[in-house]
Design a protein around this motif. Sequence first.
Motif, PDB file in Angstrom:
ATOM      1  N   GLY A   3       0.806  -1.212   0.000  1.00 33.24           N
ATOM      2  CA  GLY A   3       0.000   0.000   0.000  1.00 33.24           C
ATOM      3  C   GLY A   3       0.844   1.268   0.000  1.00 33.24           C
ATOM      4  O   GLY A   3       2.058   1.209   0.202  1.00 33.24           O
ATOM      5  N   PRO A   4       0.206   2.433  -0.215  1.00 35.58           N
ATOM      6  CA  PRO A   4       0.933   3.693  -0.399  1.00 35.58           C
ATOM      7  C   PRO A   4       1.758   4.142   0.802  1.00 35.58           C
ATOM      8  O   PRO A   4       2.730   4.873   0.650  1.00 35.58           O
ATOM      9  N   GLN A   5       1.390   3.686   2.010  1.00 34.13           N
ATOM     10  CA  GLN A   5       2.141   4.115   3.203  1.00 34.13           C
ATOM     11  C   GLN A   5       3.489   3.401   3.311  1.00 34.13           C
ATOM     12  O   GLN A   5       4.364   3.818   4.076  1.00 34.13           O
ATOM     13  N   ALA A   6       3.687   2.333   2.534  1.00 31.48           N
ATOM     14  CA  ALA A   6       4.910   1.520   2.663  1.00 31.48           C
ATOM     15  C   ALA A   6       6.157   2.321   2.298  1.00 31.48           C
ATOM     16  O   ALA A   6       7.184   2.230   2.968  1.00 31.48           O
ATOM     17  N   ALA A   7       6.063   3.129   1.249  1.00 31.73           N
ATOM     18  CA  ALA A   7       7.228   3.906   0.817  1.00 31.73           C
ATOM     19  C   ALA A   7       7.600   4.935   1.881  1.00 31.73           C
ATOM     20  O   ALA A   7       8.780   5.107   2.198  1.00 31.73           O
ATOM     21  N   ALA A   8       6.602   5.594   2.451  1.00 29.35           N
ATOM     22  CA  ALA A   8       6.863   6.590   3.501  1.00 29.35           C
ATOM     23  C   ALA A   8       7.519   5.922   4.709  1.00 29.35           C
ATOM     24  O   ALA A   8       8.460   6.461   5.301  1.00 29.35           O
ATOM     25  N   GLY A   9       7.044   4.730   5.045  1.00 28.94           N
ATOM     26  CA  GLY A   9       7.615   3.987   6.173  1.00 28.94           C
ATOM     27  C   GLY A   9       9.078   3.631   5.915  1.00 28.94           C
ATOM     28  O   GLY A   9       9.917   3.734   6.808  1.00 28.94           O
ATOM     29  N   ALA A  10       9.364   3.234   4.676  1.00 32.61           N
ATOM     30  CA  ALA A  10      10.736   2.869   4.312  1.00 32.61           C
ATOM     31  C   ALA A  10      11.659   4.074   4.430  1.00 32.61           C
ATOM     32  O   ALA A  10      12.773   3.968   4.955  1.00 32.61           O
ATOM     33  N   LEU A  11      11.186   5.220   3.960  1.00 31.84           N
ATOM     34  CA  LEU A  11      12.031   6.420   3.998  1.00 31.84           C
ATOM     35  C   LEU A  11      12.252   6.888   5.441  1.00 31.84           C
ATOM     36  O   LEU A  11      13.339   7.362   5.785  1.00 31.84           O
ATOM     37  N   ALA A  12      11.240   6.714   6.286  1.00 32.62           N
ATOM     38  CA  ALA A  12      11.396   7.069   7.705  1.00 32.62           C
ATOM     39  C   ALA A  12      12.417   6.136   8.362  1.00 32.62           C
ATOM     40  O   ALA A  12      13.248   6.565   9.162  1.00 32.62           O
ATOM     41  N   PHE A  13      12.373   4.865   7.986  1.00 26.24           N
ATOM     42  CA  PHE A  13      13.322   3.898   8.536  1.00 26.24           C
ATOM     43  C   PHE A  13      14.749   4.247   8.094  1.00 26.24           C
ATOM     44  O   PHE A  13      15.703   4.072   8.854  1.00 26.24           O
ATOM     45  N   ALA A  14      14.875   4.735   6.878  1.00 22.68           N
ATOM     46  CA  ALA A  14      16.200   5.120   6.360  1.00 22.68           C
ATOM     47  C   ALA A  14      16.805   6.218   7.224  1.00 22.68           C
ATOM     48  O   ALA A  14      18.015   6.208   7.493  1.00 22.68           O
ATOM     49  N   GLU A  15      15.985   7.153   7.660  1.00 25.22           N
ATOM     50  CA  GLU A  15      16.477   8.227   8.536  1.00 25.22           C
ATOM     51  C   GLU A  15      16.973   7.652   9.860  1.00 25.22           C
ATOM     52  O   GLU A  15      18.018   8.039  10.379  1.00 25.22           O
ATOM     53  N   HIS A  16      16.211   6.697  10.392  1.00 26.89           N
ATOM     54  CA  HIS A  16      16.583   6.047  11.656  1.00 26.89           C
ATOM     55  C   HIS A  16      17.924   5.311  11.489  1.00 26.89           C
ATOM     56  O   HIS A  16      18.813   5.403  12.334  1.00 26.89           O
ATOM     57  N   ALA A  17      18.063   4.585  10.387  1.00 26.34           N
ATOM     58  CA  ALA A  17      19.278   3.798  10.144  1.00 26.34           C
ATOM     59  C   ALA A  17      20.500   4.689   9.944  1.00 26.34           C
ATOM     60  O   ALA A  17      21.620   4.305  10.281  1.00 26.34           O
ATOM     61  N   ALA A  18      20.282   5.875   9.414  1.00 27.08           N
ATOM     62  CA  ALA A  18      21.400   6.805   9.184  1.00 27.08           C
ATOM     63  C   ALA A  18      22.086   7.140  10.502  1.00 27.08           C
ATOM     64  O   ALA A  18      23.304   7.354  10.547  1.00 27.08           O
ATOM     65  N   GLY A  19      21.318   7.154  11.584  1.00 26.81           N
ATOM     66  CA  GLY A  19      21.873   7.423  12.904  1.00 26.81           C
ATOM     67  C   GLY A  19      22.840   6.339  13.357  1.00 26.81           C
ATOM     68  O   GLY A  19      23.635   6.545  14.266  1.00 26.81           O
ATOM     69  N   GLU A  20      22.764   5.165  12.708  1.00 24.31           N
ATOM     70  CA  GLU A  20      23.670   4.056  13.054  1.00 24.31           C
ATOM     71  C   GLU A  20      24.733   3.852  11.969  1.00 24.31           C
ATOM     72  O   GLU A  20      25.410   2.828  11.937  1.00 24.31           O
ATOM     73  N   GLY A  21      24.821   4.823  11.074  1.00 22.62           N
ATOM     74  CA  GLY A  21      25.879   4.758  10.070  1.00 22.62           C
ATOM     75  C   GLY A  21      25.528   3.995   8.810  1.00 22.62           C
ATOM     76  O   GLY A  21      26.393   3.720   7.976  1.00 22.62           O
ATOM     77  N   LEU A  22      24.252   3.648   8.643  1.00 21.47           N
ATOM     78  CA  LEU A  22      23.841   2.944   7.419  1.00 21.47           C
ATOM     79  C   LEU A  22      23.184   3.918   6.454  1.00 21.47           C
ATOM     80  O   LEU A  22      22.316   4.699   6.851  1.00 21.47           O
ATOM     81  N   ARG A  23      23.596   3.844   5.198  1.00 23.12           N
ATOM     82  CA  ARG A  23      22.967   4.706   4.184  1.00 23.12           C
ATOM     83  C   ARG A  23      22.014   3.861   3.351  1.00 23.12           C
ATOM     84  O   ARG A  23      22.450   3.001   2.588  1.00 23.12           O
ATOM     85  N   LEU A  24      20.730   4.073   3.524  1.00 27.92           N
ATOM     86  CA  LEU A  24      19.723   3.323   2.774  1.00 27.92           C
ATOM     87  C   LEU A  24      19.178   4.204   1.666  1.00 27.92           C
ATOM     88  O   LEU A  24      18.495   5.183   1.925  1.00 27.92           O
TER      89      LEU A  24
END
Length: 206
Positions: free
Chosen positions: A64-85
Amino acid sequence: MKVQLVMDVICVHSYLGYTRFTRAADRLRAEGLPVAVEFLPFELAPGAPADGRPLLAVLEQTFGPQAAAGALAFAEHAAGEGLRLEYGKAIATGTFDAHRLIADAAHQGKAEPMAERLFRAHFTDGLHIGDPATLARLAAEVGITTGHVPAAELRARLARVRRLGITGVPVFLIENLASLTGPQTETTLLAVLRQAAILKGEHRDH
């Protein structure tokens, strides 16, 4: 101490969990405690085509359409741990051949760098890790030869993991301890690995 990791290289929680696990394991290794890692294959999307399609579009189509937004939000979280998604350029694909590559690498003592390279290729570099030419290039980069593990053997390994009742990843099967499911924190993984090392030492003493 032996740890079995059940993961898929297109699973973002596997990537995060593996990154945290590696940091914890490397801390123990620096203290002189060896940690042996074995990868057990798991396909997040068994039978998924290896033709390669934009990941965000596939996520929206599937969840569904919310999946992409969720993925991008997770990418921001992961950036805090040094991962670039880089979800914008990530390519959805089947991972059977990528798992074969990790199994080939394991025969040459390079499963960990091969798995890390595949995660990064998919999530950061926007490479199509279902494409044979891409996989050949990544194998050469890590310094391994391919063709050691037949497809039938990998299919048998995938079936064995399913028979363990595993339906989601990542799963950490740590010697002498109960399994852990989900990404876990680095602190938790470090504590559990230390506990497993102590138990292993006690078993050896007896």
